[in-house]
Design a protein around this motif. Structure first.
Motif, PDB file in Angstrom:
ATOM      1  N   LYS A  58    -105.518 -47.191  36.022  1.00  0.00           N
ATOM      2  CA  LYS A  58    -105.843 -46.145  36.978  1.00  0.00           C
ATOM      3  C   LYS A  58    -105.879 -44.818  36.252  1.00  0.00           C
ATOM      4  O   LYS A  58    -105.086 -44.580  35.356  1.00  0.00           O
ATOM      5  N   MET A  59    -106.824 -43.963  36.643  1.00  0.00           N
ATOM      6  CA  MET A  59    -106.929 -42.641  36.034  1.00  0.00           C
ATOM      7  C   MET A  59    -107.125 -41.600  37.122  1.00  0.00           C
ATOM      8  O   MET A  59    -107.868 -41.823  38.068  1.00  0.00           O
ATOM      9  N   LEU A  60    -106.475 -40.464  36.955  1.00  0.00           N
ATOM     10  CA  LEU A  60    -106.631 -39.336  37.857  1.00  0.00           C
ATOM     11  C   LEU A  60    -107.294 -38.193  37.112  1.00  0.00           C
ATOM     12  O   LEU A  60    -106.838 -37.799  36.033  1.00  0.00           O
ATOM     13  N   ILE A  61    -108.364 -37.682  37.704  1.00  0.00           N
ATOM     14  CA  ILE A  61    -109.137 -36.595  37.118  1.00  0.00           C
ATOM     15  C   ILE A  61    -109.207 -35.484  38.153  1.00  0.00           C
ATOM     16  O   ILE A  61    -109.494 -35.741  39.318  1.00  0.00           O
ATOM     17  N   ALA A  62    -108.956 -34.265  37.738  1.00  0.00           N
ATOM     18  CA  ALA A  62    -109.058 -33.130  38.654  1.00  0.00           C
ATOM     19  C   ALA A  62    -110.072 -32.129  38.124  1.00  0.00           C
ATOM     20  O   ALA A  62    -110.152 -31.877  36.924  1.00  0.00           O
ATOM     21  N   ASP A  63    -110.851 -31.568  39.035  1.00  0.00           N
ATOM     22  CA  ASP A  63    -111.762 -30.479  38.707  1.00  0.00           C
ATOM     23  C   ASP A  63    -111.223 -29.231  39.381  1.00  0.00           C
ATOM     24  O   ASP A  63    -111.201 -29.131  40.598  1.00  0.00           O
ATOM     25  N   LEU A  64    -110.756 -28.294  38.576  1.00  0.00           N
ATOM     26  CA  LEU A  64    -110.223 -27.040  39.097  1.00  0.00           C
ATOM     27  C   LEU A  64    -111.360 -26.048  39.257  1.00  0.00           C
ATOM     28  O   LEU A  64    -112.056 -25.733  38.292  1.00  0.00           O
ATOM     29  N   GLY A  65    -111.549 -25.577  40.464  1.00  0.00           N
ATOM     30  CA  GLY A  65    -112.642 -24.650  40.737  1.00  0.00           C
ATOM     31  C   GLY A  65    -113.965 -25.364  40.869  1.00  0.00           C
ATOM     32  O   GLY A  65    -114.975 -24.932  40.323  1.00  0.00           O
ATOM     33  N   CYS A  66    -113.969 -26.465  41.615  1.00  0.00           N
ATOM     34  CA  CYS A  66    -115.178 -27.286  41.720  1.00  0.00           C
ATOM     35  C   CYS A  66    -116.323 -26.576  42.427  1.00  0.00           C
ATOM     36  O   CYS A  66    -117.464 -26.916  42.226  1.00  0.00           O
ATOM     37  N   SER A  67    -116.031 -25.589  43.264  1.00  0.00           N
ATOM     38  CA  SER A  67    -117.017 -24.846  44.032  1.00  0.00           C
ATOM     39  C   SER A  67    -117.738 -25.777  44.997  1.00  0.00           C
ATOM     40  O   SER A  67    -117.130 -26.692  45.542  1.00  0.00           O
TER      41      SER A  67
END
Length: 158
Positions: free
Chosen positions: A54-63
């Motif tokens: 399992k992997m968690l990916i975050a996009d900060l400021g995805c707009s």
């Protein structure tokens, strides 16, 4: 100390919306593609851990608009390609999209259909985490990869 500014992009799909006026941001995201691919492959190939299930990916400021899923889509595709190359099943991927609460998340949610269609057979779930990255957004040690591009210009030493 950095200050918090509550700003947001013009919502919707209209003539003055961020979705229609974000070509410069898109060009920058395209330049990040090789860096995200390399970071993702390195993460998947790390010798001190086994291949993640399992992997968690975050996009900060995805707009919002067409750029909202660009960076995480690159990461998910890199994971899928790497797994195909190694003949391993892809991990479950959880993508968390973050921006300020006033972001047009309705537009982002409508574009999620494209993310799910483009990443088969990888299992991808998506969550939205509104809030400022000046405050805690995620539990410690939970993220594998953070993506961000145009959010860095909001950081300062005051």
């Amino acid at each position: 100390m950095a200050s918090k500014q509550m700003v947001h992009m013009n919502q919707g799909q209209g003539e003055t919306s961020y979705a229609r006026n974000s070509g410069i941001q898109n060009a920058l995201q395209n330049r990040l593609k090789p860096l995200i691919e390399a970071a993702t492959v390195e993460l998947c190939s790390s010798t001190n851990t086994s291949f993640p299930e399992k992997m968690l990916i975050a996009d900060l400021g995805c707009s919002s608009g067409p750029n909202a899923l660009a960076l995480v889509s690159i990461a998910v595709e890199a994971i899928h390609s790497h797994c195909l190359q190694l003949q391993q099943p892809p991990p479950e991927v959880c993508v968390l999209l973050n921006d300020l609460p006033d972001n047009d998340f309705n537009t982002v949610v409508k574009s999620l259909v494209m993310l799910h269609q483009s990443n088969k057979p990888a299992v991808v779930t998506v969550g939205i985490t509104p809030g400022s990255f000046y405050e805690r957004l995620f539990t410690s040690g939970s993220m594998h990869l953070f993506c961000l591009s145009n959010s860095l210009n909001w950081l300062s030493k005051g």
